[in-house]
Design an enzyme around this catalytic site. Structure first.
Site, PDB file in Angstrom:
ATOM      1  N   SER A 157      89.515  -9.763   5.099  1.00 31.64           N
ATOM      2  CA  SER A 157      90.085  -8.706   4.972  1.00 31.64           C
ATOM      3  C   SER A 157      89.510  -8.131   3.409  1.00 31.64           C
ATOM      4  O   SER A 157      88.061  -8.576   3.517  1.00 31.64           O
ATOM      5  CB  SER A 157      91.351  -7.772   5.606  1.00 31.64           C
ATOM      6  OG  SER A 157      91.383  -6.813   5.977  1.00 31.64           O
ATOM      7  N   ASP A 253      89.314  -3.955  16.087  1.00 27.95           N
ATOM      8  CA  ASP A 253      88.872  -3.825  14.423  1.00 27.95           C
ATOM      9  C   ASP A 253      88.231  -3.338  13.913  1.00 27.95           C
ATOM     10  O   ASP A 253      87.020  -3.383  14.129  1.00 27.95           O
ATOM     11  CB  ASP A 253      88.449  -5.547  14.029  1.00 27.95           C
ATOM     12  CG  ASP A 253      89.313  -5.577  12.617  1.00 27.95           C
ATOM     13  OD1 ASP A 253      89.709  -4.912  11.798  1.00 27.95           O
ATOM     14  OD2 ASP A 253      88.771  -6.842  12.280  1.00 27.95           O
ATOM     15  N   HIS A 283      92.140  -7.396  13.947  1.00 24.95           N
ATOM     16  CA  HIS A 283      92.480  -7.456  12.535  1.00 24.95           C
ATOM     17  C   HIS A 283      93.890  -8.020  12.510  1.00 24.95           C
ATOM     18  O   HIS A 283      95.028  -7.984  12.833  1.00 24.95           O
ATOM     19  CB  HIS A 283      92.016  -6.340  11.393  1.00 24.95           C
ATOM     20  CG  HIS A 283      92.107  -6.637  10.677  1.00 24.95           C
ATOM     21  ND1 HIS A 283      91.320  -7.122   9.568  1.00 24.95           N
ATOM     22  CD2 HIS A 283      93.147  -6.631   9.755  1.00 24.95           C
ATOM     23  CE1 HIS A 283      90.904  -6.921   8.559  1.00 24.95           C
ATOM     24  NE2 HIS A 283      92.385  -6.843   8.302  1.00 24.95           N
TER      25      HIS A 283
END
Length: 312
Positions: A157, A253, A283
């Site tokens: 991320s 996501d 995610h």
């Protein structure tokens, strides 16, 4: 593909527990929430030789690192790890289990970086810290039983952003050279309107579009930063000469499309790239490896790739 049944059950558990979107909280609350979320997952069961915390001189004072050493005789490859959390949340403890698992599974010295968080420290503080930590690891490889000639970066991320940016900065700012970059659902842009997944997965899947706007609102205080490839690596004029990459994304996501686009741009630039978008996943699934089978599959892919790309 439909949402993975295990993932759907996990989201249901969070909803029943009253979990709130990140963008509805203050940073301090969100930091507590991510730590509680990660505590829901069983810890890594793999054994390693040791873990120690240390402090180095960072760009703005002391910078804390956590160093994980695998079993066996070194020197070992070195893999930097930059944690996720939107540049605002997360710490060394939050992602400790993933670092242990990767250290033991791949046989690498993991160096996890406790970079400065926003909003207390806005862009480019996190990037500067990760660059400094990577250079420190290369310069002090012997001290950590590592091999500076087999150095890689990784992150998920926001940490995927920091890994991609660190690779670019090392290429352009004098090294050291990298052998690998492992990017898990990385943030590589700052234009949500450019990617359909930001709309398709805007809410309901743990991370939403409003959460991303909240994170960026804390991290980016100067509009001029929006032109910087240290924030938006996908906007780099060229990606030639970057190290081999594994890019992992998730179907449900908001960041799916920009991660896939970055993998495609790397490949077009002649970089050796492997990429996979996991069907039915959300995610965060990679760091939930001990509770979700799809996360286990992705971590196993990451470890196998590291063994052939960085360790070999």
């Amino acid at each position: 593909m439909p949402l993975n049944p295990q993932v759907q059950g996990f989201l249901g558990t969070l909803a029943a527990a009253g979990a709130q979107p990140f963008h509805t909280m203050e940073p301090a609350q969100a930091r507590q929430a991510i730590n509680m979320l990660m505590q829901m997952m069983p810890p890594s069961a793999l054994q390693i030789a040791g873990v120690r915390d240390t402090h180095i001189a960072g760009p703005a004072g002391e910078l804390k690192l956590r160093i994980y050493t695998p079993n066996g005789k070194g020197p070992f490859p070195i893999l930097m790890y930059f944690h996720g959390g939107g540049f605002v949340i997360g710490d060394l403890d939050t992602f400790d289990s993933l670092c242990r698992e990767t250290c033991a599974g791949a046989g690498v010295v993991m160096v996890s970086v406790d970079y400065r968080l926003a909003p207390e420290h806005a862009f480019p503080a996190a990037s500067d810290d990760c660059l400094a930590a990577t250079r420190w690891a290369a310069a002090h490889a012997v001290e950590i039983n590592g091999d500076a000639g087999r150095l890689g970066v990784s992150g998920d991320s926001a940490g995927g952003n920091l890994a991609a940016v660190t690779a670019l900065r090392l290429r352009d700012e004098g090294g050291p050279a990298l052998k690998a970059q492992l990017l898990v659902y990385p943030v590589v842009d700052a234009d949500p309107d450019a990617y359909p997944s930001m709309t398709e997965n805007a809410e309901g899947y743990l991370l939403g579009r409003k959460d991303m706007e909240w994170f960026f609102g804390h991290y980016v205080k100067d509009p001029a930063a929006l032109t910087s490839i240290s924030l938006r690596p996908i906007k780099a004029e060229s990606l030639k000469g970057l190290p081999p990459a594994l890019v992992i994304t998730a179907e449900f996501d908001p960041l799916r499309d920009e991660g896939n686009a970055y993998a495609a741009k790397l490949k077009a630039a002649g970089v050796a790239v492997e990429s996979k978008s996991y069907d039915g996943a959300i995610h965060g699934f990679y760091t939930f490896f001990s509770g979700l089978d799809v996360g286990r599959q992705a971590v196993d892919q990451g470890i196998a790739w590291l063994k052939k790309t960085l360790v070999a």
